[in-house]
Design a protein around this motif. Structure first.
Motif, PDB file in Angstrom:
ATOM      1  N   GLU A  21      34.217  17.088  53.801  1.00  0.00           N
ATOM      2  CA  GLU A  21      33.218  18.090  53.440  1.00  0.00           C
ATOM      3  C   GLU A  21      33.058  18.994  54.648  1.00  0.00           C
ATOM      4  OE1 GLU A  21      28.721  18.445  51.629  1.00  0.00           O
ATOM      5  OE2 GLU A  21      29.261  16.681  52.773  1.00  0.00           O
ATOM      6  N   ALA A  22      33.010  20.280  54.411  1.00  0.00           N
ATOM      7  CA  ALA A  22      32.921  21.229  55.524  1.00  0.00           C
ATOM      8  C   ALA A  22      31.680  22.093  55.377  1.00  0.00           C
ATOM      9  CB  ALA A  22      34.158  22.112  55.561  1.00  0.00           C
ATOM     10  N   GLU A  23      31.172  22.502  56.504  1.00  0.00           N
ATOM     11  CA  GLU A  23      30.122  23.514  56.552  1.00  0.00           C
ATOM     12  C   GLU A  23      30.801  24.812  56.940  1.00  0.00           C
ATOM     13  OE1 GLU A  23      26.786  23.276  55.947  1.00  0.00           O
ATOM     14  OE2 GLU A  23      27.059  21.195  55.349  1.00  0.00           O
ATOM     15  N   VAL A  24      30.607  25.829  56.134  1.00  0.00           N
ATOM     16  CA  VAL A  24      31.237  27.111  56.405  1.00  0.00           C
ATOM     17  C   VAL A  24      30.183  28.193  56.511  1.00  0.00           C
ATOM     18  CG1 VAL A  24      33.381  26.490  55.233  1.00  0.00           C
ATOM     19  CG2 VAL A  24      31.592  27.661  53.964  1.00  0.00           C
ATOM     20  N   VAL A  25      30.518  29.244  57.209  1.00  0.00           N
ATOM     21  CA  VAL A  25      29.650  30.407  57.335  1.00  0.00           C
ATOM     22  C   VAL A  25      30.376  31.575  56.694  1.00  0.00           C
ATOM     23  CG1 VAL A  25      28.490  31.970  58.932  1.00  0.00           C
ATOM     24  CG2 VAL A  25      28.655  29.543  59.482  1.00  0.00           C
ATOM     25  N   LEU A  26      29.744  32.205  55.744  1.00  0.00           N
ATOM     26  CA  LEU A  26      30.341  33.366  55.092  1.00  0.00           C
ATOM     27  C   LEU A  26      30.354  34.537  56.060  1.00  0.00           C
ATOM     28  CD1 LEU A  26      28.630  33.249  51.597  1.00  0.00           C
ATOM     29  CD2 LEU A  26      30.820  32.288  52.264  1.00  0.00           C
ATOM     30  N   ARG A  27      31.531  35.156  56.205  1.00  0.00           N
ATOM     31  CA  ARG A  27      31.636  36.315  57.088  1.00  0.00           C
ATOM     32  C   ARG A  27      31.706  37.606  56.279  1.00  0.00           C
ATOM     33  NH1 ARG A  27      36.337  34.132  60.975  1.00  0.00           N
ATOM     34  NH2 ARG A  27      37.448  34.519  59.060  1.00  0.00           N
ATOM     35  N   ASP A  28      32.406  37.549  55.164  1.00  0.00           N
ATOM     36  CA  ASP A  28      32.638  38.778  54.407  1.00  0.00           C
ATOM     37  C   ASP A  28      32.888  38.398  52.962  1.00  0.00           C
ATOM     38  OD1 ASP A  28      33.221  41.378  53.649  1.00  0.00           O
ATOM     39  OD2 ASP A  28      35.319  41.204  54.205  1.00  0.00           O
ATOM     40  N   VAL A  29      32.057  38.893  52.069  1.00  0.00           N
ATOM     41  CA  VAL A  29      32.236  38.639  50.647  1.00  0.00           C
ATOM     42  C   VAL A  29      32.192  39.983  49.924  1.00  0.00           C
ATOM     43  CG1 VAL A  29      31.296  37.546  48.579  1.00  0.00           C
ATOM     44  CG2 VAL A  29      31.179  36.360  50.767  1.00  0.00           C
ATOM     45  N   ALA A  30      33.220  40.255  49.117  1.00  0.00           N
ATOM     46  CA  ALA A  30      33.250  41.474  48.315  1.00  0.00           C
ATOM     47  C   ALA A  30      33.168  41.076  46.844  1.00  0.00           C
ATOM     48  CB  ALA A  30      34.529  42.260  48.577  1.00  0.00           C
ATOM     49  N   LEU A  31      32.264  41.700  46.120  1.00  0.00           N
ATOM     50  CA  LEU A  31      32.068  41.396  44.713  1.00  0.00           C
ATOM     51  C   LEU A  31      32.529  42.562  43.847  1.00  0.00           C
ATOM     52  CD1 LEU A  31      28.451  39.917  44.883  1.00  0.00           C
ATOM     53  CD2 LEU A  31      30.613  38.670  44.933  1.00  0.00           C
ATOM     54  N   GLN A  32      33.100  42.243  42.696  1.00  0.00           N
ATOM     55  CA  GLN A  32      33.400  43.253  41.683  1.00  0.00           C
ATOM     56  C   GLN A  32      32.313  43.159  40.622  1.00  0.00           C
ATOM     57  OE1 GLN A  32      37.286  42.193  40.246  1.00  0.00           O
ATOM     58  NE2 GLN A  32      38.250  43.837  41.417  1.00  0.00           N
ATOM     59  N   VAL A  33      31.632  44.250  40.386  1.00  0.00           N
ATOM     60  CA  VAL A  33      30.560  44.283  39.400  1.00  0.00           C
ATOM     61  C   VAL A  33      31.014  45.158  38.240  1.00  0.00           C
ATOM     62  CG1 VAL A  33      28.150  44.879  38.991  1.00  0.00           C
ATOM     63  CG2 VAL A  33      28.845  43.992  41.224  1.00  0.00           C
ATOM     64  N   ARG A  34      31.018  44.557  37.031  1.00  0.00           N
ATOM     65  CA  ARG A  34      31.463  45.279  35.841  1.00  0.00           C
ATOM     66  C   ARG A  34      30.329  45.361  34.831  1.00  0.00           C
ATOM     67  NH1 ARG A  34      35.037  41.461  37.003  1.00  0.00           N
ATOM     68  NH2 ARG A  34      34.404  40.179  35.247  1.00  0.00           N
ATOM     69  N   PRO A  35      29.904  46.594  34.496  1.00  0.00           N
ATOM     70  CA  PRO A  35      28.859  46.728  33.483  1.00  0.00           C
ATOM     71  C   PRO A  35      29.381  46.267  32.123  1.00  0.00           C
ATOM     72  CG  PRO A  35      29.461  48.874  34.436  1.00  0.00           C
ATOM     73  CD  PRO A  35      30.343  47.855  35.043  1.00  0.00           C
ATOM     74  N   GLY A  36      28.521  45.583  31.381  1.00  0.00           N
ATOM     75  CA  GLY A  36      28.892  45.100  30.055  1.00  0.00           C
ATOM     76  C   GLY A  36      27.990  45.691  28.990  1.00  0.00           C
ATOM     77  N   GLU A  37      28.171  45.206  27.795  1.00  0.00           N
ATOM     78  CA  GLU A  37      27.380  45.699  26.663  1.00  0.00           C
ATOM     79  C   GLU A  37      25.934  45.220  26.771  1.00  0.00           C
ATOM     80  OE1 GLU A  37      29.135  44.819  22.923  1.00  0.00           O
ATOM     81  OE2 GLU A  37      31.145  45.348  23.606  1.00  0.00           O
ATOM     82  N   GLY A  38      25.032  46.028  26.307  1.00  0.00           N
ATOM     83  CA  GLY A  38      23.619  45.665  26.271  1.00  0.00           C
ATOM     84  C   GLY A  38      22.985  45.508  27.633  1.00  0.00           C
ATOM     85  N   GLY A  39      23.545  46.166  28.637  1.00  0.00           N
ATOM     86  CA  GLY A  39      22.962  46.108  29.969  1.00  0.00           C
ATOM     87  C   GLY A  39      23.372  44.888  30.777  1.00  0.00           C
ATOM     88  N   SER A  40      24.270  44.070  30.246  1.00  0.00           N
ATOM     89  CA  SER A  40      24.719  42.901  31.013  1.00  0.00           C
ATOM     90  C   SER A  40      25.697  43.326  32.108  1.00  0.00           C
ATOM     91  CB  SER A  40      25.382  41.874  30.094  1.00  0.00           C
ATOM     92  OG  SER A  40      26.566  42.404  29.545  1.00  0.00           O
ATOM     93  N   VAL A  41      25.847  42.477  33.090  1.00  0.00           N
ATOM     94  CA  VAL A  41      26.730  42.770  34.211  1.00  0.00           C
ATOM     95  C   VAL A  41      27.592  41.548  34.490  1.00  0.00           C
ATOM     96  CG1 VAL A  41      26.816  43.314  36.676  1.00  0.00           C
ATOM     97  CG2 VAL A  41      25.039  44.335  35.251  1.00  0.00           C
ATOM     98  N   GLY A  42      28.903  41.779  34.658  1.00  0.00           N
ATOM     99  CA  GLY A  42      29.810  40.715  35.055  1.00  0.00           C
ATOM    100  C   GLY A  42      30.099  40.838  36.538  1.00  0.00           C
ATOM    101  N   VAL A  43      30.049  39.715  37.246  1.00  0.00           N
ATOM    102  CA  VAL A  43      30.283  39.722  38.693  1.00  0.00           C
ATOM    103  C   VAL A  43      31.418  38.760  39.005  1.00  0.00           C
ATOM    104  CG1 VAL A  43      29.290  39.265  40.956  1.00  0.00           C
ATOM    105  CG2 VAL A  43      27.866  40.246  39.149  1.00  0.00           C
ATOM    106  N   ALA A  44      32.391  39.231  39.781  1.00  0.00           N
ATOM    107  CA  ALA A  44      33.505  38.392  40.221  1.00  0.00           C
ATOM    108  C   ALA A  44      33.652  38.535  41.721  1.00  0.00           C
ATOM    109  CB  ALA A  44      34.796  38.806  39.520  1.00  0.00           C
TER     110      ALA A  44
END
Length: 89
Positions: A21-44
């Motif tokens: 098991e490791a402890e990690v520190v996030l340095r850089d995270v890039a997310l893709q945000v895609r608008p969906g139907e009815g105001g929903s949002v998909g995040v990857a």
């Protein structure tokens, strides 16, 4: 920065068990945000970069010597990055 505990699919260099098991520190995270139907949002997660802070084996209790084993440290960090990238799937 956020600390996250990450289970890694790598054998412990001391006992060989897959219980690291490791402890990690996030340095850089890039997310893709895609608008969906009815105001929903998909995040990857498009990119996740992590720095290994510590690792310990739950089977034998040993902490790998990451300073003396650069290949192990790189493998642990790479596995942590792969795990973080799967969060968006």
């Amino acid at each position: 920065m956020v600390d996250e505990a990450v289970w890694l699919d790598l054998p412990c260099p001391n006992c060989g068990e897959y219980a690291l098991e490791a402890e990690v520190v996030l340095r850089d995270v890039a997310l893709q945000v895609r608008p969906g139907e009815g105001g929903s949002v998909g995040v990857a997660v498009a990119h996740a970069d992590a720095q290994l802070a510590a690792a310990a084996c739950h089977a034998c209790g040993e902490e790998p010597d990451l300073d003396g084993e650069e290949q192990l440290a790189e493998a642990l960090e790479g596995a942590a990055e792969a795990w973080l990238s799967r969060l968006g799937e």
